[in-house]
Enzyme design. Sequence first.
Site, PDB file in Angstrom:
ATOM      1  N   GLU A   1       0.867  -1.162  -0.156  1.00 24.38           N
ATOM      2  CA  GLU A   1      -0.093  -0.056  -0.071  1.00 24.38           C
ATOM      3  C   GLU A   1       0.876   1.339   0.077  1.00 24.38           C
ATOM      4  OE1 GLU A   1      -4.029  -1.044   2.445  1.00 24.38           O
ATOM      5  OE2 GLU A   1      -2.093  -1.628   3.286  1.00 24.38           O
TER       6      GLU A   1
ATOM      7  N   CYS B   1       3.216   8.231   1.505  1.00 23.92           N
ATOM      8  CA  CYS B   1       3.797   7.111   2.472  1.00 23.92           C
ATOM      9  C   CYS B   1       4.154   6.055   1.708  1.00 23.92           C
ATOM     10  CB  CYS B   1       2.903   6.929   3.535  1.00 23.92           C
ATOM     11  SG  CYS B   1       3.373   5.749   4.791  1.00 23.92           S
TER      12      CYS B   1
ATOM     13  N   CYS C   1       6.885  -8.049   6.636  1.00 18.72           N
ATOM     14  CA  CYS C   1       8.090  -7.340   7.252  1.00 18.72           C
ATOM     15  C   CYS C   1       8.444  -8.412   8.195  1.00 18.72           C
ATOM     16  CB  CYS C   1       7.801  -6.027   8.169  1.00 18.72           C
ATOM     17  SG  CYS C   1       9.224  -5.537   8.879  1.00 18.72           S
TER      18      CYS C   1
ATOM     19  N   CYS D   1       6.993  -6.534  14.891  1.00 11.16           N
ATOM     20  CA  CYS D   1       6.920  -5.599  15.969  1.00 11.16           C
ATOM     21  C   CYS D   1       5.374  -5.971  16.440  1.00 11.16           C
ATOM     22  CB  CYS D   1       6.858  -4.260  15.637  1.00 11.16           C
ATOM     23  SG  CYS D   1       8.604  -3.743  15.229  1.00 11.16           S
TER      24      CYS D   1
ATOM     25  N   CYS E   1       2.244  -3.879  15.152  1.00  9.80           N
ATOM     26  CA  CYS E   1       2.055  -3.623  13.852  1.00  9.80           C
ATOM     27  C   CYS E   1       1.445  -4.669  12.739  1.00  9.80           C
ATOM     28  CB  CYS E   1       3.458  -3.173  13.166  1.00  9.80           C
ATOM     29  SG  CYS E   1       3.728  -3.037  11.503  1.00  9.80           S
TER      30      CYS E   1
ATOM     31  N   CYS F   1      -0.995   4.477  10.281  1.00 12.26           N
ATOM     32  CA  CYS F   1       0.123   3.884  10.515  1.00 12.26           C
ATOM     33  C   CYS F   1      -0.330   2.530  10.915  1.00 12.26           C
ATOM     34  CB  CYS F   1       1.150   4.243  11.631  1.00 12.26           C
ATOM     35  SG  CYS F   1       1.933   5.669  10.744  1.00 12.26           S
TER      36      CYS F   1
HETATM   37  N1  SAH Z   1       9.665  -0.498   9.398  1.00 12.67           N
HETATM   38  C1  SAH Z   1       9.596   1.206   9.759  1.00 12.67           C
HETATM   39  C2  SAH Z   1       8.873   1.824   8.859  1.00 12.67           C
HETATM   40  C3  SAH Z   1       7.479   1.476   8.821  1.00 12.67           C
HETATM   41  S1  SAH Z   1       6.277   1.479   9.985  1.00 12.67           S
HETATM   42  C4  SAH Z   1       9.556   1.390  11.092  1.00 12.67           C
HETATM   43  O1  SAH Z   1       9.324   0.601  11.809  1.00 12.67           O
HETATM   44  O2  SAH Z   1       9.784   2.480  11.410  1.00 12.67           O
HETATM   45  C5  SAH Z   1       5.985   3.260  10.103  1.00 12.67           C
HETATM   46  C6  SAH Z   1       5.769   3.794  11.486  1.00 12.67           C
HETATM   47  O3  SAH Z   1       4.390   3.091  12.078  1.00 12.67           O
HETATM   48  C7  SAH Z   1       6.872   3.124  12.516  1.00 12.67           C
HETATM   49  O4  SAH Z   1       7.058   4.140  13.449  1.00 12.67           O
HETATM   50  C8  SAH Z   1       5.859   2.338  13.438  1.00 12.67           C
HETATM   51  O5  SAH Z   1       6.392   1.766  14.614  1.00 12.67           O
HETATM   52  C9  SAH Z   1       4.421   2.848  13.107  1.00 12.67           C
HETATM   53  N2  SAH Z   1       3.317   1.924  13.443  1.00 12.67           N
HETATM   54  C10 SAH Z   1       3.313   0.443  13.207  1.00 12.67           C
HETATM   55  N3  SAH Z   1       2.339  -0.167  13.613  1.00 12.67           N
HETATM   56  C11 SAH Z   1       1.439   0.805  14.034  1.00 12.67           C
HETATM   57  C12 SAH Z   1       0.199   0.852  14.639  1.00 12.67           C
HETATM   58  N4  SAH Z   1      -0.761  -0.140  14.846  1.00 12.67           N
HETATM   59  N5  SAH Z   1      -0.286   2.158  15.283  1.00 12.67           N
HETATM   60  C13 SAH Z   1       0.579   3.131  15.265  1.00 12.67           C
HETATM   61  N6  SAH Z   1       1.758   3.048  14.677  1.00 12.67           N
HETATM   62  C14 SAH Z   1       2.122   1.898  14.018  1.00 12.67           C
HETATM   63 FE1  SF4 Z   2       8.262  -3.785  10.374  1.00 16.38          FE
HETATM   64 FE2  SF4 Z   2       5.997  -3.058  11.133  1.00 16.38          FE
HETATM   65 FE3  SF4 Z   2       8.178  -3.199  12.956  1.00 16.38          FE
HETATM   66 FE4  SF4 Z   2       8.074  -1.423  10.902  1.00 16.38          FE
HETATM   67  S1  SF4 Z   2       6.639  -1.200  12.789  1.00 16.38           S
HETATM   68  S2  SF4 Z   2       9.831  -2.768  11.536  1.00 16.38           S
HETATM   69  S3  SF4 Z   2       7.099  -2.104   9.336  1.00 16.38           S
HETATM   70  S4  SF4 Z   2       6.939  -4.739  11.871  1.00 16.38           S
END
Ligand code: SAH
Ligand code: SF4
Length: 381
Positions: free
Chosen positions: A91, A104, A111, A115, A118, A344
């Site tokens: 996306e 974005c 990934c 995390c 996420c 995000c």
């Molecule tokens: N992998 C990279 C970039 C993609 S994620 C990273 O982790 O930085 C982009 C941002 O979205 C990151 O700061 C991540 O922590 C945040 N993010 C991921 N899942 C989220 C969620 N469910 N709610 C709010 N922010 C989230």
């Molecule tokens: Fe990967 Fe999501 Fe963690 Fe970013 S926040 S590193 S996209 S798992």
Amino acid sequence: MTANLLDFDLEGLAVFCEGLGEKRFRATQLFRWIHQRGMSNFDDMSDLAKSLREKLKVHAHVAALPILSQQFSKDGTIKWLFDVGGGDAVEAVFIPEDDRGTLCVSSQAGCAVGCRFCSTGHQGFSRNLSTAEILAQLWFAEHFLRQHLNQPDRVISNVVMMGMGEPLQNYSALVPALKAMLDDHGYGLSRRRVTVSTSGVVPMMKRLSADCAVALAVSLHAPTNPLRDNLVPLNRKYPLDELLSECTLYLNKAPRDFITFEYCMLKGVNDQVAHAQELVQLIRRHAANGLRCKFNLIPFNPFKESGLLRSDDATVQQFASVLLDAGFVTTVRKTRGDDIDAACGQLAGDVKDRTDVASRIAQQRTVPLHWHPTQSKPTQN
Ligand code: SAH
Ligand code: SF4
């Protein structure tokens, strides 16, 4: 297989043109047609010699990604879901604001970092995107917007690598894409307006500072190693002190004099005053060595499988005030595109149901009446 020219930065395209027996400067003309004018048909590139156009038709193509869906939020945000084959989709989200238009962009299908908060992480890792697949998101969005807004000039002023995936775990495809974004013959974006967001791939941060030092955002999410180990598993490999020392070094090359720290606010997990105080202590220790930063607190966008909840507004404000009182610039991210799940961490790219995609797209390709890029309030519904 002919080459997809979206796979090249200008230098790569020059090498490709040389391979066709052409002068390097032809690449500049070609690059401008593709990225500045949005052209994909070589016959339309009128100042290229006919002989070159014929060669290009045999050896090259410019291919966009098929679009699976296109959603327009009442607040002007647009989300595109692109098909990258093999059942994977990624996306991109356009976020219009008064003084800028931000795209974005995704860097991977899924990934591997995983995390907890996420949804892309929960989906697991499928594969790296190619440079062409990264750039195609910008190429399509920019020229779609220009056409629909009837605007000859640039619409997208900022790019953030904050879509699906960990950009620094796809380094070799990322860097040429960034270079095309920065190139005056490409998108001409300044290094300050292109941001790579990372969960903290320390060795690649060092390489990025040498190869293509764009603005850096680091996803911190926790003030201590045990908590960060749990939320961002990559922390076990690159713990906080190592990460923050690398951030400090990055500043020597960075286009801005600070690193942005993103901090996703999770109810009862990392959002207490004590966490904020620990964070202040941690950063102060590194500030003594030259670390400069800003905080961006992100309200968590919940999804079922995470088992986590969004912090209350009052808790977020309290957390922010601890950081502000300690002298750190701190903002709370506005959630955009809520009605289309464009925020995000909601980008899951799950394409289980492909039935009747064609007619779904046909419906969605018309820009709905309520959509306007700078509109913040709905005019209907
Ligand atoms: N992998 C990279 C970039 C993609 S994620 C990273 O982790 O930085 C982009 C941002 O979205 C990151 O700061 C991540 O922590 C945040 N993010 C991921 N899942 C989220 C969620 N469910 N709610 C709010 N922010 C989230
Ligand atoms: Fe990967 Fe999501 Fe963690 Fe970013 S926040 S590193 S996209 S798992």
